[in-house]
Design a protein around this motif. Sequence first.
Motif, PDB file in Angstrom:
ATOM      1  N   UNK A 283       0.839  -1.195   0.000  1.00  0.00           N
ATOM      2  CA  UNK A 283       0.000   0.000   0.000  1.00  0.00           C
ATOM      3  C   UNK A 283       0.880   1.253   0.000  1.00  0.00           C
ATOM      4  N   UNK A 284       1.933   1.268   0.831  1.00  0.00           N
ATOM      5  CA  UNK A 284       2.834   2.425   0.900  1.00  0.00           C
ATOM      6  C   UNK A 284       3.541   2.646  -0.439  1.00  0.00           C
ATOM      7  N   UNK A 285       3.965   1.563  -1.067  1.00  0.00           N
ATOM      8  CA  UNK A 285       4.650   1.651  -2.363  1.00  0.00           C
ATOM      9  C   UNK A 285       3.710   2.246  -3.412  1.00  0.00           C
ATOM     10  N   UNK A 286       2.458   1.785  -3.400  1.00  0.00           N
ATOM     11  CA  UNK A 286       1.476   2.294  -4.378  1.00  0.00           C
ATOM     12  C   UNK A 286       1.131   3.751  -4.086  1.00  0.00           C
ATOM     13  N   UNK A 287       0.953   4.080  -2.812  1.00  0.00           N
ATOM     14  CA  UNK A 287       0.555   5.445  -2.442  1.00  0.00           C
ATOM     15  C   UNK A 287       1.619   6.456  -2.867  1.00  0.00           C
ATOM     16  N   UNK A 288       2.902   6.079  -2.765  1.00  0.00           N
ATOM     17  CA  UNK A 288       3.990   6.991  -3.130  1.00  0.00           C
ATOM     18  C   UNK A 288       4.424   6.804  -4.586  1.00  0.00           C
ATOM     19  N   UNK A 289       3.713   5.943  -5.308  1.00  0.00           N
ATOM     20  CA  UNK A 289       4.073   5.640  -6.706  1.00  0.00           C
ATOM     21  C   UNK A 289       5.557   5.293  -6.823  1.00  0.00           C
ATOM     22  N   UNK A 290       6.016   4.419  -5.927  1.00  0.00           N
ATOM     23  CA  UNK A 290       7.425   4.019  -5.917  1.00  0.00           C
ATOM     24  C   UNK A 290       7.664   2.887  -6.916  1.00  0.00           C
ATOM     25  N   UNK A 291       8.820   2.910  -7.579  1.00  0.00           N
ATOM     26  CA  UNK A 291       9.139   1.813  -8.510  1.00  0.00           C
ATOM     27  C   UNK A 291       9.657   0.559  -7.805  1.00  0.00           C
ATOM     28  N   UNK A 292       9.935   0.640  -6.498  1.00  0.00           N
ATOM     29  CA  UNK A 292      10.478  -0.517  -5.783  1.00  0.00           C
ATOM     30  C   UNK A 292      10.246  -0.368  -4.306  1.00  0.00           C
ATOM     31  N   UNK A 293      10.746  -1.216  -3.490  1.00  0.00           N
ATOM     32  CA  UNK A 293      11.626  -2.326  -3.833  1.00  0.00           C
ATOM     33  C   UNK A 293      10.878  -3.479  -4.511  1.00  0.00           C
ATOM     34  N   UNK A 294      11.610  -4.300  -5.244  1.00  0.00           N
ATOM     35  CA  UNK A 294      11.016  -5.501  -5.827  1.00  0.00           C
ATOM     36  C   UNK A 294      10.865  -6.528  -4.693  1.00  0.00           C
ATOM     37  N   UNK A 295       9.675  -7.072  -4.565  1.00  0.00           N
ATOM     38  CA  UNK A 295       9.345  -7.923  -3.416  1.00  0.00           C
ATOM     39  C   UNK A 295       9.222  -9.378  -3.860  1.00  0.00           C
ATOM     40  N   UNK A 296      10.001 -10.249  -3.224  1.00  0.00           N
ATOM     41  CA  UNK A 296       9.916 -11.691  -3.492  1.00  0.00           C
ATOM     42  C   UNK A 296       9.552 -12.394  -2.185  1.00  0.00           C
ATOM     43  N   UNK A 297       8.601 -13.306  -2.252  1.00  0.00           N
ATOM     44  CA  UNK A 297       8.108 -13.938  -1.024  1.00  0.00           C
ATOM     45  C   UNK A 297       8.102 -15.464  -1.168  1.00  0.00           C
ATOM     46  N   UNK A 298       7.999 -16.115  -0.013  1.00  0.00           N
ATOM     47  CA  UNK A 298       7.986 -17.586   0.013  1.00  0.00           C
ATOM     48  C   UNK A 298       6.723 -18.146   0.653  1.00  0.00           C
ATOM     49  N   UNK A 299       5.883 -17.249   1.209  1.00  0.00           N
ATOM     50  CA  UNK A 299       4.823 -17.750   2.090  1.00  0.00           C
ATOM     51  C   UNK A 299       5.455 -18.180   3.406  1.00  0.00           C
ATOM     52  N   UNK A 300       4.620 -18.664   4.350  1.00  0.00           N
ATOM     53  CA  UNK A 300       5.175 -19.073   5.644  1.00  0.00           C
ATOM     54  C   UNK A 300       6.169 -20.221   5.511  1.00  0.00           C
ATOM     55  N   UNK A 301       7.111 -20.319   6.476  1.00  0.00           N
ATOM     56  CA  UNK A 301       8.039 -21.463   6.495  1.00  0.00           C
ATOM     57  C   UNK A 301       7.226 -22.735   6.558  1.00  0.00           C
ATOM     58  N   UNK A 302       7.775 -23.785   5.995  1.00  0.00           N
ATOM     59  CA  UNK A 302       7.151 -25.097   6.144  1.00  0.00           C
ATOM     60  C   UNK A 302       7.988 -25.857   7.167  1.00  0.00           C
TER      61      UNK A 302
END
Length: 430
Positions: A124-143
């Motif tokens: 939401x913060x990235x969109x509100x400030x029209x920021x180009x990044x950071x690029x976000x990579x996720x894994x979901x919760x640990x298994x």
Amino acid sequence: MAAIAIAAAAAALTTAAAGVQPAPHSLVLDHVRIIDGSGAPPIENGRIVIEGDRIARAGAAAATPAPAGAERIDLAGRTVIPGLIDLHFHIENDPKMALRQLSHGVTAFRDPGQWNEKFAELRRMVAADDLPGPRIFTTGPHIDGENPAYPADSVVARDAEEARRHAEINVAQGASALKIYFRLPMASAKAVIGVCDAHRIPCTAHLELLDAGALIAAGLHGVEHITSFGISLVPRVKGEAYRQAVLRNNDARRDGRYRLFADADLDGPEAAALYAIVRQRRPWIDATLAVFERRADKPFDGATKEIAALQAAGFAVMKQLARRLGREGARIVVGGHTEVPFAARGEAPWREMELLVESGFTPLETITAATSTAAGFLYHDRELGTLHAAFKADLVVLRRNPASDISAVREVERVMVAGRWVEIGKYGGY
Ligand SMILES: [Zn+2]
């Protein structure tokens, strides 16, 4: 004649119909030292031409033409490196931390174990400030297995079928990697690796109780934390005592891992067996040294003098192992771990890079670890992590040359993501 005119008219129509965009904004970074992230030596008096969100070309100024009418910035005396990639960033409840790290040159990160809901505020913060990044990579919760180490960040799998099911759900919900945690039984860990292979994404793991050599041989792509290799370095009887202590109580690893490393023989038969697998499989290794850093003269977290000395001795061996694994062919990357004992807020990735140099990597090797090699572990090394033509224009302008002193990565003058400058003054205060 007529045929040619008709063909030209048809071509013009086709072009108009395709809605061809006007030429993208061109920007030239001039007279700058370029460290391109590939491991190549720095280019003095370089030039980088950026068109839209990508690098059009980069190299020695004499061999890199600047387009007429482009905006030019003279960066004489500065060094440009690719944006840093932090492969072990914990967002927890602090989305501002990601933007503070962005102002420090971290243009992409991976959180190795967290629910998607935790990223909503950052997005939401990235969109509100029209920021180009950071690029976000996720894994979901640990298994993880039963009695998980971090219950709030985990899903628990009691057998391979549950592990496979959790893995599939994480992927369906957007994970671009999966993370195995150390209480997961071996067969379940292999099931998660299988899901990663099926979806062509990397599988990473915090092992510590699982045999690193066996899992890397079984196809595990990467490993988080140098401590994941502790039981691989000591005789089986000793490793098993450590495993059982941690299985009884997750907290037993806190001092136990330093004791294990302080006694480890990096030239012993157990270590040799591990190196043989590393040479063959070339796993990515994210040592996260900064979170384990301990100093004998600065007891941390209430440690006695005696324990502080043990921890410092264990940590010295962790650094040696990181260097040794690199020499044996492991692909060393950078993970800051966000909150670490000897770095200020948002500075963990810088500390990690300094510790890699203290471990024996050259500054240039360390920059490569944080850029092109890290992009490889994201499976994005064709567009991130290197300052070559057609790659995304993610870069950092430094006041000093980090190839001669890695701490120069701390002296950030400008940060760009996707061809756009980030307002670092603002986010540096987050
Ligand atoms: Zn972590």
